[in-house]
Scaffold this active site. Structure first.
Site, PDB file in Angstrom:
ATOM      1  N   HIS A  47       0.812  -1.137   0.114  1.00 36.27           N
ATOM      2  CA  HIS A  47      -0.014  -0.022  -0.017  1.00 36.27           C
ATOM      3  C   HIS A  47       0.794   1.433   0.037  1.00 36.27           C
ATOM      4  O   HIS A  47       0.457   2.391   0.431  1.00 36.27           O
ATOM      5  CB  HIS A  47      -0.932   0.093   1.295  1.00 36.27           C
TER       6      HIS A  47
ATOM      7  N   GLN B 262      -4.183  -4.449 -43.495  1.00 35.28           N
ATOM      8  CA  GLN B 262      -3.211  -3.603 -43.897  1.00 35.28           C
ATOM      9  C   GLN B 262      -2.983  -2.699 -42.700  1.00 35.28           C
ATOM     10  O   GLN B 262      -1.996  -2.102 -42.499  1.00 35.28           O
ATOM     11  CB  GLN B 262      -3.731  -2.857 -45.162  1.00 35.28           C
TER      12      GLN B 262
ATOM     13  N   GLU C  53       9.891   8.721 -16.172  1.00 33.36           N
ATOM     14  CA  GLU C  53       8.626   9.148 -16.686  1.00 33.36           C
ATOM     15  C   GLU C  53       8.163   8.707 -18.050  1.00 33.36           C
ATOM     16  O   GLU C  53       6.871   8.207 -18.121  1.00 33.36           O
ATOM     17  CB  GLU C  53       8.339  10.539 -16.486  1.00 33.36           C
TER      18      GLU C  53
ATOM     19  N   SER D 167      15.128  22.013 -15.640  1.00 36.06           N
ATOM     20  CA  SER D 167      14.188  22.723 -15.805  1.00 36.06           C
ATOM     21  C   SER D 167      14.367  24.036 -16.404  1.00 36.06           C
ATOM     22  O   SER D 167      15.398  24.697 -16.022  1.00 36.06           O
ATOM     23  CB  SER D 167      13.349  22.936 -14.592  1.00 36.06           C
TER      24      SER D 167
ATOM     25  N   LYS E  75      16.436  21.855 -10.328  1.00 34.18           N
ATOM     26  CA  LYS E  75      15.484  21.044 -10.656  1.00 34.18           C
ATOM     27  C   LYS E  75      16.240  20.053 -11.442  1.00 34.18           C
ATOM     28  O   LYS E  75      17.183  20.288 -12.255  1.00 34.18           O
ATOM     29  CB  LYS E  75      14.420  21.123 -11.663  1.00 34.18           C
TER      30      LYS E  75
HETATM   31  N1  ARG Z   1      -0.626  -4.130 -48.700  1.00 31.85           N
HETATM   32  C1  ARG Z   1      -1.345  -4.992 -48.342  1.00 31.85           C
HETATM   33  C2  ARG Z   1      -1.326  -5.374 -46.952  1.00 31.85           C
HETATM   34  O1  ARG Z   1      -0.286  -4.883 -46.266  1.00 31.85           O
HETATM   35  C3  ARG Z   1      -0.778  -6.483 -48.821  1.00 31.85           C
HETATM   36  C4  ARG Z   1      -1.688  -7.426 -49.025  1.00 31.85           C
HETATM   37  C5  ARG Z   1      -2.731  -6.853 -50.290  1.00 31.85           C
HETATM   38  N2  ARG Z   1      -3.589  -8.087 -50.964  1.00 31.85           N
HETATM   39  C6  ARG Z   1      -4.620  -7.684 -51.395  1.00 31.85           C
HETATM   40  N3  ARG Z   1      -5.486  -8.797 -51.652  1.00 31.85           N
HETATM   41  N4  ARG Z   1      -4.774  -6.392 -51.626  1.00 31.85           N
HETATM   42  O2  ARG Z   1      -2.134  -6.064 -46.218  1.00 31.85           O
END
Ligand code: ARG
Length: 463
Positions: free
Chosen positions: A161, A327, A295, A282, A288
C-alpha cells in the site's frame, strides 16, 4: 493495350485509374517500406524454389535474385523511388525489378499472392523484433543483477500500500524485477516458437496448382515448417497479437519500476540518485533534476497497450481469409516495437547509472515500525503465544511507541513488560532491521544469504 492510368500490376480489368482519395486510403507504402528487407528475402527464397521445382528457368531465377539485391541496395542507400501509385512494398519492389531486369521479373509472382507475401514479410519482421526484445530484456536483467550484487545486504523498507511494511534488501527488490523480466523473455520465446511457421506458398488463400516446395522456402527463411492450412496462413495475425501482448506485459513491468524510480529519486525519498545522463533540468527552476526518462518509460505502456487493443479491434469479426482491414496491422506494431526497444534501452542505461543512497535506505528501513512482525514472531517463538495474541500485544506496543513518538527499539524494557510480563531483553535483538532481514531465510526470502543464492542462479542462467 494498357492505359497509363491503369495499375500495371492488377489493372487489366479496369478502364480508369483510382481517385486520388482512393489512392491515399489504399496505399501502405509510406509505412510498409519498413518490410523491404523481409520482402526481398521472401522473394529471393521463392524464386530459388520456383527454379528448383522447374517452374521457372534457372537463368530467370538468377536474374530475379540478382535484381532483387540491387533493389535492396537502392532502398538501403535511400535512393529508391517509392510510389504511392504502386500501393505497397510488394508492388514497388516488383515494379523496380521489372525496370532493372525486364520480362523475367513478371515470373516472380508465379504461385504466390500478396496475401501470403505480406504474411511472410510481417512474420519475419515481428520475429526479428521478438529476438530484439529478448536481447533487450537480458541486458536489463544483467544491469539489475549488478545492482543486486552490490547491495545484496543493504536494508530498505519493503512496502505494501506504499506504507512501510517490513525491511527488505535492495538486492531483493532488484531481483524481483529480474524475475518479472525473466517471465517476459519467456513469453517472447513462447510466442516465437508458435509464430515460426511459414505462410509462403499459401498463395491467395487456397494454395496453388504449381508443384511448389514449401519446406524449401520455409527452411531458407528460417522457419521451422510451413503453416499447415493455407486459409489460416493468410488470415491470422495472432503472431503480432502475441508479440503485442508480451510487449504490453513487459511495458507494464517497466512502468511499475519507472514509477518507483520517480518516487525514489524525489527529495522526499532520496533512495536513489539518477545520473545526469538520464535526467533533465527545468528551464525556470535552476535546482531541478527531473527523472524524465523514467517518466517516459512509465508512459510507454499507453501506446504499446493501445497498439494491442487497436490490432485486436481490427482483427475481431473479420471473416476468413484476407481482408484489406489487415493492412491496418502494421503501423501500430511498428510503433509498439520501437517504443518497447527504446524503453528497455533507457531503463538499462538508467539502472546502470543510478546510485542507491544506502544511508537513506537504511534510515527509512527502520521507520514506520517496520520490525513489528519480527516482534510478534519473537513473542510466538519465545513466549509460546498464539500468533493472534502476539499480533495484539505487538499492536499495543506500536501504539505506545506512537504515543511516545519513538520507534519500537526505543521503548524501554519496563514499558514493554507493562504490556506483557514475559518480554525480556533479548527482544531487542529482533527489533533491529539488519537482524530482521537476516532472519528471513525462507526460500525466496529477503535474507542476504537467500538473495545471493538467487543472484548466483540468475547469473548462471544468463551466462
Ligand atoms: N498492402 C497489403 C497489406 O498490407 C498487402 C496485401 C494486399 N492484398 C490484397 N489482396 N490486396 O495487407
Amino acid at each position: 493495350m494498357t492505359d497509363k492510368t491503369q495499375n500495371a500490376m492488377w489493372g487489366g480489368r479496369f478502364a480508369a485509374g483510382p481517385d486520388a482519395i482512393m489512392e491515399a486510403i489504399n496505399a501502405s507504402i509510406s509505412f510498409d517500406q519498413r518490410l523491404a528487407a523481409q520482402d526481398i528475402a521472401g522473394s529471393r527464397a521463392h524464386a530459388a524454389m520456383l527454379a528448383a521445382q522447374g517452374i521457372i528457368t534457372d537463368s530467370d531465377a538468377e536474374a530475379i535474385r540478382e535484381g532483387l539485391l540491387t533493389v535492396l541496395s537502392e532502398i538501403e542507400r535511400g535512393d529508391f523511388p517509392f510510389s504511392a501509385a504502386l500501393e505497397d512494398i510488394h508492388m514497388n519492389v516488383e515494379s523496380r525489378l521489372k525496370d532493372l531486369i525486364g520480362d523475367p521479373a513478371g515470373r516472380l509472382h508465379t504461385a504466390r499472392s500478396r496475401n501470403d507475401q505480406v504474411a511472410v514479410d510481417f512474420r519475419m519482421w515481428v520475429r526479428e523484433q521478438t529476438d530484439a526484445a529478448i536481447i533487450g530484456i537480458i541486458a536489463l536483467q544483467k544491469a539489475l543483477l549488478d545492482q543486486a550484487e552490490a547491495g545484496a545486504d543493504w536494508v530498505m523498507p519493503g512496502f505494501t500500500h506504499l506504507q512501510t511494511a517490513q525491511p527488505v534488501t535492495w538486492g531483493h527488490h532488484m531481483m524481483a524485477y529480474v524475475e518479472m523480466l525473466g517471465r517476459d523473455a519467456g513469453r517472447f520465446r513462447d510466442a516465437r516458437t508458435r509464430m515460426n511457421e511459414s505462410p509462403l506458398g499459401a498463395a491467395a488463400l487456397a494454395g496453388t496448382s504449381f508443384p511448389i516446395d514449401r519446406d524449401m522456402t520455409a527452411g531458407a527463411l528460417g522457419f521451422d515448417r510451413p503453416a499447415a492450412n493455407s486459409l489460416d496462413a493468410v488470415a491470422d495475425r495472432d503472431f503480432a497479437l502475441e508479440f503485442l501482448s508480451a510487449a504490453t506485459i513487459c511495458a507494464m513491468h517497466l512502468s511499475r519500476f519507472a514509477e518507483e524510480l520517480v518516487i525514489w529519486s524525489s527529495a522526499q525519498f532520496r533512495f536513489v540518485a539518477m545520473s545526469d545522463r538520464f535526467s533533465t533540468g527545468s528551464s525556470i527552476m535552476p535546482q531541478k533534476k527531473n527523472p524524465d526518462a523514467a517518466e517516459l518509460i512509465r508512459a510507454k505502456i499507453g501506446r504499446i497497450m493501445g497498439a494491442m487493443v487497436g490490432l485486436f479491434t481490427v482483427m475481431k469479426a473479420l471473416p476468413l481469409t484476407y481482408s484489406k482491414d489487415m493492412q491496418e496491422d502494421k503501423e501500430q506494431v511498428f510503433d509498439a516495437a520501437d517504443s518497447l526497444m527504446l524503453a528497455l534501452a533507457a531503463m538499462d542505461g538508467m539502472v546502470r547509472d543510478m546510485t542507491a543512497n544506502r544511508d537513506a535506505l537504511k534510515a527509512a528501513a527502520a521507520g514506520g515500525f517496520s520490525t513489528a512482525t519480527d516482534l510478534a514472531d519473537w513473542l510466538v517463538r519465545e513466549l509460546n503465544l498464539p500468533f493472534r495474541e502476539a499480533h495484539h500485544v505487538t499492536g499495543t506496543l506500536v501504539a505506545l511507541a506512537e504515543k511516545q513518538d519513538c520507534d519500537l527499539p526505543d521503548l524501554s524494557l519496563d514499558d514493554m513488560q507493562k504490556v506483557h510480563r514475559g518480554i525480556s531483553r533479548s527482544v531487542f535483538d529482533v527489533l533491529g532491521v539488519e537482524n530482521s532481514v537476516a532472519s528471513r531465510t525462507s526460500y525466496g526470502g529477503t535474507a542476504p544469504t537467500e538473495v545471493r543464492k538467487q543472484i548466483a542462479r540468475w547469473k548462471e542462467m544468463l551466462k
